[in-house]
Write a protein that holds these residues in place. Structure first.
Motif, PDB file in Angstrom:
ATOM      1  N   LEU A  96      10.351   5.863   1.935  1.00  0.00           N
ATOM      2  CA  LEU A  96      11.085   6.439   0.813  1.00  0.00           C
ATOM      3  C   LEU A  96      11.162   7.945   1.028  1.00  0.00           C
ATOM      4  O   LEU A  96      10.145   8.637   1.029  1.00  0.00           O
ATOM      5  CB  LEU A  96      10.380   6.153  -0.513  1.00  0.00           C
ATOM      6  CG  LEU A  96       9.994   4.686  -0.823  1.00  0.00           C
ATOM      7  CD1 LEU A  96       9.344   4.598  -2.199  1.00  0.00           C
ATOM      8  CD2 LEU A  96      11.216   3.789  -0.746  1.00  0.00           C
ATOM      9  N   VAL A  97      12.333   8.486   1.222  1.00  0.00           N
ATOM     10  CA  VAL A  97      12.522   9.921   1.427  1.00  0.00           C
ATOM     11  C   VAL A  97      12.854  10.536   0.076  1.00  0.00           C
ATOM     12  O   VAL A  97      13.863  10.172  -0.556  1.00  0.00           O
ATOM     13  CB  VAL A  97      13.651  10.194   2.436  1.00  0.00           C
ATOM     14  CG1 VAL A  97      13.878  11.705   2.589  1.00  0.00           C
ATOM     15  CG2 VAL A  97      13.311   9.564   3.783  1.00  0.00           C
ATOM     16  N   ILE A  98      12.014  11.479  -0.392  1.00  0.00           N
ATOM     17  CA  ILE A  98      12.211  12.025  -1.745  1.00  0.00           C
ATOM     18  C   ILE A  98      12.699  13.465  -1.748  1.00  0.00           C
ATOM     19  O   ILE A  98      12.888  14.054  -2.810  1.00  0.00           O
ATOM     20  CB  ILE A  98      10.910  11.892  -2.569  1.00  0.00           C
ATOM     21  CG1 ILE A  98       9.791  12.702  -1.944  1.00  0.00           C
ATOM     22  CG2 ILE A  98      10.520  10.431  -2.712  1.00  0.00           C
ATOM     23  CD1 ILE A  98       8.520  12.743  -2.816  1.00  0.00           C
ATOM     24  N   ARG A 139       0.925  -6.431   2.315  1.00  0.00           N
ATOM     25  CA  ARG A 139       2.087  -7.037   2.954  1.00  0.00           C
ATOM     26  C   ARG A 139       3.123  -5.985   3.346  1.00  0.00           C
ATOM     27  O   ARG A 139       3.930  -6.215   4.238  1.00  0.00           O
ATOM     28  CB  ARG A 139       2.710  -8.073   2.012  1.00  0.00           C
ATOM     29  CG  ARG A 139       1.767  -9.231   1.681  1.00  0.00           C
ATOM     30  CD  ARG A 139       2.433 -10.238   0.725  1.00  0.00           C
ATOM     31  NE  ARG A 139       1.523 -11.335   0.429  1.00  0.00           N
ATOM     32  CZ  ARG A 139       0.618 -11.330  -0.535  1.00  0.00           C
ATOM     33  NH1 ARG A 139       0.515 -10.262  -1.337  1.00  0.00           N
ATOM     34  NH2 ARG A 139      -0.195 -12.347  -0.726  1.00  0.00           N
ATOM     35  N   ARG A 140       3.153  -4.884   2.654  1.00  0.00           N
ATOM     36  CA  ARG A 140       4.033  -3.782   2.994  1.00  0.00           C
ATOM     37  C   ARG A 140       3.243  -2.473   2.894  1.00  0.00           C
ATOM     38  O   ARG A 140       2.260  -2.377   2.148  1.00  0.00           O
ATOM     39  CB  ARG A 140       5.226  -3.689   2.027  1.00  0.00           C
ATOM     40  CG  ARG A 140       6.156  -4.877   2.018  1.00  0.00           C
ATOM     41  CD  ARG A 140       7.023  -4.925   3.267  1.00  0.00           C
ATOM     42  NE  ARG A 140       8.016  -5.982   3.141  1.00  0.00           N
ATOM     43  CZ  ARG A 140       7.806  -7.256   3.462  1.00  0.00           C
ATOM     44  NH1 ARG A 140       6.591  -7.615   3.918  1.00  0.00           N
ATOM     45  NH2 ARG A 140       8.742  -8.155   3.338  1.00  0.00           N
ATOM     46  N   THR A 141       3.695  -1.469   3.648  1.00  0.00           N
ATOM     47  CA  THR A 141       3.173  -0.105   3.505  1.00  0.00           C
ATOM     48  C   THR A 141       4.349   0.779   3.141  1.00  0.00           C
ATOM     49  O   THR A 141       5.333   0.862   3.882  1.00  0.00           O
ATOM     50  CB  THR A 141       2.526   0.387   4.800  1.00  0.00           C
ATOM     51  OG1 THR A 141       1.394  -0.433   5.109  1.00  0.00           O
ATOM     52  CG2 THR A 141       2.068   1.842   4.644  1.00  0.00           C
ATOM     53  N   ILE A 142       4.277   1.401   1.957  1.00  0.00           N
ATOM     54  CA  ILE A 142       5.356   2.260   1.478  1.00  0.00           C
ATOM     55  C   ILE A 142       4.984   3.705   1.790  1.00  0.00           C
ATOM     56  O   ILE A 142       3.950   4.220   1.320  1.00  0.00           O
ATOM     57  CB  ILE A 142       5.577   2.083  -0.035  1.00  0.00           C
ATOM     58  CG1 ILE A 142       5.968   0.619  -0.347  1.00  0.00           C
ATOM     59  CG2 ILE A 142       6.666   3.035  -0.537  1.00  0.00           C
ATOM     60  CD1 ILE A 142       6.083   0.322  -1.828  1.00  0.00           C
ATOM     61  N   ILE A 143       5.785   4.366   2.608  1.00  0.00           N
ATOM     62  CA  ILE A 143       5.574   5.770   2.975  1.00  0.00           C
ATOM     63  C   ILE A 143       6.459   6.632   2.074  1.00  0.00           C
ATOM     64  O   ILE A 143       7.695   6.541   2.141  1.00  0.00           O
ATOM     65  CB  ILE A 143       5.923   6.024   4.451  1.00  0.00           C
ATOM     66  CG1 ILE A 143       5.123   5.068   5.373  1.00  0.00           C
ATOM     67  CG2 ILE A 143       5.698   7.483   4.812  1.00  0.00           C
ATOM     68  CD1 ILE A 143       3.635   5.276   5.309  1.00  0.00           C
ATOM     69  N   PHE A 191       0.866  -1.173   0.000  1.00  0.00           N
ATOM     70  CA  PHE A 191       0.000   0.000   0.000  1.00  0.00           C
ATOM     71  C   PHE A 191       0.905   1.225   0.000  1.00  0.00           C
ATOM     72  O   PHE A 191       1.795   1.363   0.841  1.00  0.00           O
ATOM     73  CB  PHE A 191      -0.903  -0.007   1.228  1.00  0.00           C
ATOM     74  CG  PHE A 191      -1.576   1.311   1.505  1.00  0.00           C
ATOM     75  CD1 PHE A 191      -2.366   1.938   0.523  1.00  0.00           C
ATOM     76  CD2 PHE A 191      -1.428   1.937   2.745  1.00  0.00           C
ATOM     77  CE1 PHE A 191      -2.987   3.153   0.796  1.00  0.00           C
ATOM     78  CE2 PHE A 191      -2.047   3.155   3.008  1.00  0.00           C
ATOM     79  CZ  PHE A 191      -2.825   3.753   2.035  1.00  0.00           C
ATOM     80  N   VAL A 192       0.692   2.126  -0.968  1.00  0.00           N
ATOM     81  CA  VAL A 192       1.535   3.318  -1.079  1.00  0.00           C
ATOM     82  C   VAL A 192       0.823   4.496  -0.423  1.00  0.00           C
ATOM     83  O   VAL A 192      -0.284   4.861  -0.813  1.00  0.00           O
ATOM     84  CB  VAL A 192       1.857   3.636  -2.554  1.00  0.00           C
ATOM     85  CG1 VAL A 192       2.759   4.871  -2.640  1.00  0.00           C
ATOM     86  CG2 VAL A 192       2.528   2.440  -3.223  1.00  0.00           C
ATOM     87  N   SER A 193       1.471   5.062   0.599  1.00  0.00           N
ATOM     88  CA  SER A 193       0.937   6.231   1.323  1.00  0.00           C
ATOM     89  C   SER A 193       1.739   7.459   0.904  1.00  0.00           C
ATOM     90  O   SER A 193       2.973   7.473   1.045  1.00  0.00           O
ATOM     91  CB  SER A 193       1.050   5.994   2.829  1.00  0.00           C
ATOM     92  OG  SER A 193       0.691   7.163   3.530  1.00  0.00           O
TER      93      SER A 193
END
Length: 548
Positions: A466-468, A428-432, A378-380
């Motif tokens: 993920l720091v952008i 299964r994963r949460t991508i911040i 899930f992409v947050s």
């Protein structure tokens, strides 16, 4: 010699103390007698002297074979070292006495032919040797000793160097050779030309191998086993007392007792009395007449003699042991089958039980544990970062993974907190996607906290940050998020390994992530308390984690 030849009636000649060291050169007037043909040089008349006294003349050898009339030969106090019987008139008729007292005689030249010749003439010739000196009773003197013992020759006052009278020396004591053989002392005897080996207390591990071996005394050694080739056919006596023999295989047992008159001694060995050693034990009992110390041969441990051992009982004990072993094996197989059946019936329940307690994680694949989760991730993200998510992140990930994004997968009309919780639980994963815009988003922070608490409750890594941009340097960063960044690794956009690292953090089929995260907020605080204090940050009390 001319004087003697001119006196044909001369019967006695006394040359006492006349120095005649070369007497034999002057008076040996003919060839030696041939004992086989009984011939002599007929051209020379034999001397007729019957009494010859050569005491103290200094002579060193005998030369009287052609003095057939001699009856008394006095050779006291001379230098004769070898008694050459062939140099005496042994083919004469009647009594012949030779007095050799006071001579350094150490060897006798007298062989089997001399013995047989004199034995055949016992009715005609009687030879007496008055010696009063000792001999080395070895092979050189064996036939002379036998002649004295059989009264073929009378050897008065003759004896061996050990003081034993020559006439009573048994043939078994006459040694022909004494030598060292594989750490033992070997003796070859005259009576049978066979070798006896004395190996007592020599620290031997094996029996010596010596040709023509008749007897071995190998007692008090360290011998643990013997082999068939250690037992030559010539071996008549074997002493193995007080060694370390515990077992003998069947081939060695057969070789040990195949010679009927072979004697064996085996007491003092730790013989194991069990079914496996039965051939050896039975052979001991069957050949008890060959085991000289049979009544002293006992079993290791209980000390039973061979007659007290019940062979059937020994093998019954083995059968009982085998039965018990089979029974236990059957029970274990049955138990394994029962466990297998229960596992097949309640596999999922068992895995959940084990997983919840961190037991046997390597036995479970991640896709098994998360089989009911619909999405891989899930992409947050904040609305302002949607372009990056749509054009970069989702495009890359959906080549291999199933991704949940709110603008496409959320149900219209549902409450946002419910949608957030459902998305986290089904992924299964949460991508911040962390940026300055994200930290100002109320819903973004809620999504992070929901995913983080789910990971805390499971004890598994499920959050990927993920720091952008340079948000990590923002002083207004949420305390809980700042604490997470201090205690966990994150990915930085622009890193040349960015995509590889992201793929590595994503779910992998057939594997379970063994990395763990603190299970409670208290653990988290303790884990990074020093870092928090250095930065002047205090972690606030948080509500209980959402059930995931």
């Amino acid at each position: 010699m001319k004087i003697i030849s001119t006196l044909p009636t001369l019967r006695a000649l006394d040359l006492t103390d006349v120095y005649l060291p070369n007497f034999c050169n002057h008076f040996n007037k003919s060839k030696k007698f041939n004992l086989i043909t009984d011939e002599v040089d007929k051209a020379v008349e034999p001397f007729n002297v019957t009494i010859l006294d050569l005491e103290g003349t200094g002579m060193s050898r005998l030369c009287f074979a052609d003095w057939p009339s001699l009856r008394d030969l006095y050779l006291y106090r001379n230098n004769i070292s070898v008694l050459e019987v062939n140099q005496l008139p042994i083919n004469k008729t009647g009594l012949m006495r030779v007095y050799l007292d006071g001579n350094p005689v150490r060897r006798v030249e007298f062989d089997e032919k001399n013995y047989e010749f004199l034995k055949s003439r016992t009715n005609f010739t009687r030879l007496e040797v008055i010696m009063n000196f000792t001999l080395d009773c070895d092979c050189h003197g064996a036939w002379f000793a036998r002649a004295a013992r059989d009264y073929v020759i009378t050897a008065i006052l003759a004896g061996c160097s050990d003081g034993t009278p020559l006439t009573i020396v048994p043939p078994e004591r006459v040694e022909c050779d004494k030598f060292s053989c594989e750490g033992c002392i070997c003796r070859r005897l005259w009576k049978d030309n066979m070798t006896r080996a004395n190996c007592t207390a020599r620290g031997l591990l094996t029996l010596p191998r010596v040709p023509a071996l008749k007897e071995i005394n190998a007692s008090n050694n360290l011998i643990e086993t013997i082999y068939a080739h250690d037992l030559p056919q010539t071996l008549q006596s074997l002493d193995l007392r007080n060694n370390r023999l515990a077992r003998l295989d069947e081939a060695v047992v057969v070789a040990l007792f195949e010679i009927p008159n072979r004697g064996v001694q085996l007491s003092g060995n730790p013989i194991i009395c069990d079914c496996e050693n039965k051939p050896f034990l039975e052979a001991l009992r069957d050949h008890r007449t060959q085991v000289d110390d049979y009544n002293n041969v006992t079993c290791a441990g209980d000390g039973k003699t061979m007659d007290e051992v019940d062979f059937d009982e020994l093998c019954d004990a083995k059968k009982i042991l085998l039965t018990v072993t089979l029974a236990v094996s059957g029970m274990l197989i049955g138990l394994a089958a029962l466990v297998g059946a229960l596992y097949c019936r309640y596999e999922k329940t068992i895995k959940i039980f084990l997983y919840a307690r961190g037991i046997c994680l390597f036995c479970m694949a991640e896709d098994e544990l998360d089989a009911e989760r619909e999405y891989d991730a899930f992409v947050s993200f904040a609305h302002e970062d949607e372009q990056f998510v749509m054009e970069e992140l989702v495009v890359y990930l959906e080549k291999e993974y199933k991704i949940c994004v709110h603008y496409r997968d959320w149900i219209v009309g549902d409450m946002i907190p419910t949608q957030i919780t459902r998305s986290v639980e089904n992924s299964r994963r949460t991508i911040i996607v962390l940026s300055k815009k994200f930290v100002k988003s109320l819903w973004g922070l809620l999504e992070f906290k929901t995913a983080h608490f789910c990971a805390l409750s499971e004890g598994r890594v499920r959050v990927i940050v993920l720091v952008i941009d340079d948000v990590t340097e923002d002083d207004t960063l949420d305390l809980q998020l700042r604490g997470y960044l201090l205690t966990n690794t994150y990915l930085k956009w622009g890193d040349p390994w960015f995509w590889d690292k992201l793929k590595y953090a994503m779910p992998r089929k057939g594997m379970v992530e063994t990395e763990t995260v603190p299970r409670t907020l208290s653990d988290l605080s303790n884990f990074n308390r020093s870092n928090m204090l250095r930065m002047g940050i205090e972690l606030p009390a948080l509500p209980s984690p959402t059930t995931c």
